[in-house]
Motif scaffolding. Structure first.
Motif, PDB file in Angstrom:
ATOM      1  N   VAL A 193      14.516 -19.667 -11.779  1.00 37.94           N
ATOM      2  CA  VAL A 193      14.932 -18.891 -10.622  1.00 37.94           C
ATOM      3  C   VAL A 193      15.101 -19.851  -9.443  1.00 37.94           C
ATOM      4  CG1 VAL A 193      14.149 -17.145  -8.958  1.00 37.94           C
ATOM      5  CG2 VAL A 193      13.685 -16.828 -11.395  1.00 37.94           C
ATOM      6  N   LEU A 194      16.312 -19.901  -8.883  1.00 41.44           N
ATOM      7  CA  LEU A 194      16.528 -20.723  -7.687  1.00 41.44           C
ATOM      8  C   LEU A 194      16.142 -19.856  -6.487  1.00 41.44           C
ATOM      9  CD1 LEU A 194      17.461 -23.325  -6.435  1.00 41.44           C
ATOM     10  CD2 LEU A 194      19.815 -22.484  -6.526  1.00 41.44           C
ATOM     11  N   LEU A 195      14.950 -20.122  -5.967  1.00 45.03           N
ATOM     12  CA  LEU A 195      14.342 -19.192  -5.002  1.00 45.03           C
ATOM     13  C   LEU A 195      15.206 -18.989  -3.748  1.00 45.03           C
ATOM     14  CD1 LEU A 195      11.705 -17.550  -4.989  1.00 45.03           C
ATOM     15  CD2 LEU A 195      10.738 -19.289  -3.499  1.00 45.03           C
ATOM     16  N   TYR A 196      15.750 -20.062  -3.217  1.00 45.64           N
ATOM     17  CA  TYR A 196      16.505 -19.953  -1.954  1.00 45.64           C
ATOM     18  C   TYR A 196      17.645 -18.940  -2.109  1.00 45.64           C
ATOM     19  CZ  TYR A 196      18.696 -21.655   2.394  1.00 45.64           C
ATOM     20  OH  TYR A 196      19.223 -21.781   3.657  1.00 45.64           O
ATOM     21  N   ARG A 197      18.436 -19.133  -3.161  1.00 42.92           N
ATOM     22  CA  ARG A 197      19.587 -18.251  -3.360  1.00 42.92           C
ATOM     23  C   ARG A 197      19.133 -16.813  -3.699  1.00 42.92           C
ATOM     24  NH1 ARG A 197      25.035 -17.027  -2.650  1.00 42.92           N
ATOM     25  NH2 ARG A 197      25.331 -15.262  -4.004  1.00 42.92           N
ATOM     26  N   GLN A 198      18.149 -16.713  -4.563  1.00 46.75           N
ATOM     27  CA  GLN A 198      17.692 -15.378  -4.967  1.00 46.75           C
ATOM     28  C   GLN A 198      17.151 -14.590  -3.782  1.00 46.75           C
ATOM     29  OE1 GLN A 198      17.453 -13.574  -8.013  1.00 46.75           O
ATOM     30  NE2 GLN A 198      19.017 -14.998  -8.725  1.00 46.75           N
ATOM     31  N   ILE A 209      11.028 -18.482   3.855  1.00 43.15           N
ATOM     32  CA  ILE A 209      10.330 -18.020   2.643  1.00 43.15           C
ATOM     33  C   ILE A 209      10.245 -19.150   1.612  1.00 43.15           C
ATOM     34  CG2 ILE A 209      10.525 -16.405   0.682  1.00 43.15           C
ATOM     35  CD1 ILE A 209      11.435 -14.295   2.802  1.00 43.15           C
ATOM     36  N   VAL A 210      11.316 -19.923   1.508  1.00 46.25           N
ATOM     37  CA  VAL A 210      11.253 -21.092   0.613  1.00 46.25           C
ATOM     38  C   VAL A 210      10.228 -22.094   1.143  1.00 46.25           C
ATOM     39  CG1 VAL A 210      12.568 -23.154  -0.061  1.00 46.25           C
ATOM     40  CG2 VAL A 210      13.508 -20.889  -0.454  1.00 46.25           C
ATOM     41  N   GLN A 211      10.201 -22.270   2.442  1.00 51.69           N
ATOM     42  CA  GLN A 211       9.196 -23.172   3.021  1.00 51.69           C
ATOM     43  C   GLN A 211       7.784 -22.640   2.765  1.00 51.69           C
ATOM     44  OE1 GLN A 211      10.730 -23.135   7.030  1.00 51.69           O
ATOM     45  NE2 GLN A 211      12.071 -24.892   6.704  1.00 51.69           N
ATOM     46  N   SER A 212       7.633 -21.318   2.802  1.00 51.75           N
ATOM     47  CA  SER A 212       6.314 -20.722   2.503  1.00 51.75           C
ATOM     48  C   SER A 212       5.920 -20.999   1.054  1.00 51.75           C
ATOM     49  CB  SER A 212       6.341 -19.195   2.705  1.00 51.75           C
ATOM     50  OG  SER A 212       6.735 -18.874   4.014  1.00 51.75           O
ATOM     51  N   ALA A 213       6.889 -20.851   0.133  1.00 54.26           N
ATOM     52  CA  ALA A 213       6.603 -21.119  -1.287  1.00 54.26           C
ATOM     53  C   ALA A 213       6.264 -22.595  -1.475  1.00 54.26           C
ATOM     54  CB  ALA A 213       7.813 -20.729  -2.139  1.00 54.26           C
ATOM     55  N   HIS A 214       6.942 -23.444  -0.739  1.00 55.06           N
ATOM     56  CA  HIS A 214       6.679 -24.880  -0.786  1.00 55.06           C
ATOM     57  C   HIS A 214       5.248 -25.157  -0.306  1.00 55.06           C
ATOM     58  CE1 HIS A 214       6.993 -29.072   0.815  1.00 55.06           C
ATOM     59  NE2 HIS A 214       7.758 -29.252  -0.239  1.00 55.06           N
ATOM     60  N   ALA A 215       4.870 -24.507   0.800  1.00 56.40           N
ATOM     61  CA  ALA A 215       3.520 -24.710   1.350  1.00 56.40           C
ATOM     62  C   ALA A 215       2.458 -24.208   0.368  1.00 56.40           C
ATOM     63  CB  ALA A 215       3.391 -23.992   2.691  1.00 56.40           C
ATOM     64  N   ALA A 271      15.905 -27.120   7.205  1.00 55.29           N
ATOM     65  CA  ALA A 271      15.375 -28.124   6.286  1.00 55.29           C
ATOM     66  C   ALA A 271      14.523 -27.477   5.194  1.00 55.29           C
ATOM     67  CB  ALA A 271      14.541 -29.131   7.067  1.00 55.29           C
ATOM     68  N   ILE A 272      15.030 -27.550   3.967  1.00 56.00           N
ATOM     69  CA  ILE A 272      14.256 -27.045   2.815  1.00 56.00           C
ATOM     70  C   ILE A 272      14.267 -28.151   1.767  1.00 56.00           C
ATOM     71  CG2 ILE A 272      14.724 -24.579   3.208  1.00 56.00           C
ATOM     72  CD1 ILE A 272      16.927 -24.873   1.019  1.00 56.00           C
ATOM     73  N   PRO A 273      13.495 -28.014   0.670  1.00 53.73           N
ATOM     74  CA  PRO A 273      13.575 -29.049  -0.360  1.00 53.73           C
ATOM     75  C   PRO A 273      15.007 -29.127  -0.910  1.00 53.73           C
ATOM     76  CG  PRO A 273      11.731 -27.577  -0.784  1.00 53.73           C
ATOM     77  CD  PRO A 273      12.514 -26.979   0.333  1.00 53.73           C
ATOM     78  N   ALA A 274      15.455 -30.341  -1.220  1.00 55.86           N
ATOM     79  CA  ALA A 274      16.829 -30.535  -1.696  1.00 55.86           C
ATOM     80  C   ALA A 274      17.121 -29.639  -2.905  1.00 55.86           C
ATOM     81  CB  ALA A 274      17.037 -31.997  -2.053  1.00 55.86           C
ATOM     82  N   SER A 275      16.096 -29.344  -3.713  1.00 54.46           N
ATOM     83  CA  SER A 275      16.305 -28.544  -4.932  1.00 54.46           C
ATOM     84  C   SER A 275      16.587 -27.071  -4.627  1.00 54.46           C
ATOM     85  CB  SER A 275      15.045 -28.617  -5.797  1.00 54.46           C
ATOM     86  OG  SER A 275      13.964 -27.993  -5.108  1.00 54.46           O
ATOM     87  N   GLY A 276      16.266 -26.615  -3.436  1.00 51.86           N
ATOM     88  CA  GLY A 276      16.355 -25.176  -3.143  1.00 51.86           C
ATOM     89  C   GLY A 276      15.159 -24.413  -3.698  1.00 51.86           C
ATOM     90  N   PHE A 277      14.238 -25.116  -4.316  1.00 54.07           N
ATOM     91  CA  PHE A 277      12.980 -24.620  -4.871  1.00 54.07           C
ATOM     92  C   PHE A 277      13.191 -23.717  -6.087  1.00 54.07           C
ATOM     93  CE2 PHE A 277       8.665 -22.958  -5.029  1.00 54.07           C
ATOM     94  CZ  PHE A 277       7.942 -24.084  -4.661  1.00 54.07           C
TER      95      PHE A 277
END
Ligand code: HEM
Length: 416
Positions: free
Chosen positions: A131-136, A250-256, A401-407
């Motif tokens: 699942v590509l979190l950013y897009r989803q 939200i992606v940054q939150s998942a990253h954290a 700024a998010i991870p290059a992968s999109g998480f």
């Protein structure tokens, strides 16, 4: 009177582009100042950082916003004719319209809609390899915010509209093909929302009571006239687009959560207020918008420095959120710092500062925080997943700024 220190040289646009979040702070540190002159895109600009600078920047008797946004940003991110470029009475009146859209109970309704759509997606994710979190999450928010705002969105349009709306903020800082894509997307989304505004006004379509579509379509300006179709579309887009941009938080939150797994247990234990503190720390810690811009109305002197009339000024948002005079160990991710936080309108400013109703501070702050809290709750308490090997470093040249992968996440199962 002291001269404002100068970052000498012909033009520093490249330095800013190569490190957008840290250019102002690094230059301030080097020049041992909180305010300096520079040249960006061949224009003289004053940059400043810190709590005192924020207080000055949000003094509406000294600064105005008219004509401040560079045209490439106005033609993608903001749209033309929207609240961002208004001053004085016109701004107060239009801002009141936004404040009525984001009333407390309306934000709760959006958060509940977002939760429903997200929970349905979680079930679909159990059947997906990855699942590509950013897009989803962008798709989830697009569905939820359109439903909430009274903007019909057939299932078959979700993919296309999400791509168009996300490009407005994801590609705003790009040059080349991505910029041109965002300009076309701006025209397409304005045309779509403009048609809806017309339908509401002709009573061909009745949006839910107090929805953004209804409020904006029927809003009257100070002269008693409705907004032009174009400006109404820009303002409806001003609600929908940035709500989808919460996907980056939200992606940054998942990253954290991934970087600091100890918080998973504490959130699962239902620790009082932790979701709020976590969301606030993500907004403070992670880069989103580097700075905000305004221009001086008249010349004035502040702290011994003369600011000339009509001078473009940038306030360092990211640098202020990382100012060690405000935040102890600013580069440490520490949600607990918000436990007993004394709310101050000029210290935590990822979405601007000052007062919501009278300044240009973002009216969507409560939306961002509530959606982040729902996402954190679902990611911790409603499912388990793995985070495979991927590029997880935050790309500091990307905006937001998010991870290059999109998480990417994998092997998602629903919690029992
Ligand atoms: C203004 C950031 C979410 C609507 C702003 C400003 C920033 C910002 C930096 C400008 C402050 C200034 O010029 O002084 C963000 C971030 C968000 C977000 C990082 C998270 C994704 C939202 C949401 C909404 C929204 C969910 C939905 C209502 C607006 C509007 C303005 C604004 C209408 C212009 C306000 C004015 O000019 O008075 N935002 N925002 N934003 N934001 Fe947000």
């Amino acid at each position: 009177m002291t001269r404002i220190p100068k970052h000498g040289g012909l033009d520093h646009s490249l330095s800013l582009l190569s490190d957008p979040y840290r250019y102002i702070t690094k230059t301030c540190d080097r020049l041992e100042t909180d305010v300096f002159h520079t040249r960006l895109l061949l224009q003289k600009v004053i940059c400043m950082r810190g709590k005192e600078a924020a207080k000055l920047f949000y003094d509406t008797s000294r600064f105005s916003r008219e004509g401040v946004s560079p045209s490439h940003i106005a033609k993608t991110l903001f749209g033309q004719g929207g609240v961002q470029g208004l001053d004085d009475e016109a701004h107060l009146h239009r801002k009141a319209m936004f404040m009525s859209i984001v009333r407390h109970e309306r934000v709760d309704k959006l958060a509940a809609t977002f939760r429903d759509v997200f929970q349905q997606r979680l079930v679909q994710w159990t059947k997906m390899n990855s699942v590509l979190l950013y897009r989803q999450v962008q798709e989830i928010i697009t569905i939820a915010v359109c439903r909430w705002a009274g903007v019909p969105l057939p299932d078959g349009d979700v993919d296309r509209r999400t791509t168009q709306l996300a490009s407005l903020f994801d590609y705003a800082a790009n040059i080349g093909p991505k910029h041109w894509y965002a300009r076309i997307a701006r025209k397409q989304t304005n045309a779509w929302l403009g048609e809806l505004i017309e339908q509401v006004r002709r009573a061909d379509y009745q949006p839910p009571k107090n929805s953004a579509a209804e409020i904006i379509a029927l809003h009257r300006e100070l002269d008693g006239n409705q907004l032009s179709t174009h400006v109404a579309a820009v303002e409806l887009n001003n609600v929908i687009r940035p709500t989808i941009a919460v996907s980056a938080f939200i992606v940054q939150s998942a990253h954290a959560l991934h970087q600091h797994p100890e918080y998973r247990q504490r959130i699962a234990d239902g620790e009082d207020g932790l979701l709020q503190c976590f969301a606030q720390e993500v907004r403070r810690f992670y880069p989103f918008f580097p700075f905000a811009g305004a221009k001086t109305r008249e010349s004035f002197v502040c702290n011994g420095y003369r600011f000339p009339a009509g001078q473009k000024v940038l306030l360092d948002l990211y640098g202020t959120d990382h100012d060690p005079r405000i935040w102890e160990l600013p580069d440490k991710f520490d949600p607990d710092r918000f436990k007993n936080w004394q709310r101050c309108p000029f210290s935590l400013i990822p979405q601007g500062g000052g007062d919501y109703a009278t300044n240009h501070r973002c009216p969507g702050e409560p939306i961002a925080i509530e959606l982040m809290k729902v996402a954190l709750d679902l990611l911790v308490n409603y499912c388990q997943y793995e985070v495979p090997e991927q590029e997880l470093a935050i790309d500091m040249r990307r905006m937001p700024a998010i991870p290059a992968s999109g998480f990417t996440i994998m092997k998602l199962n629903l919690a029992n």
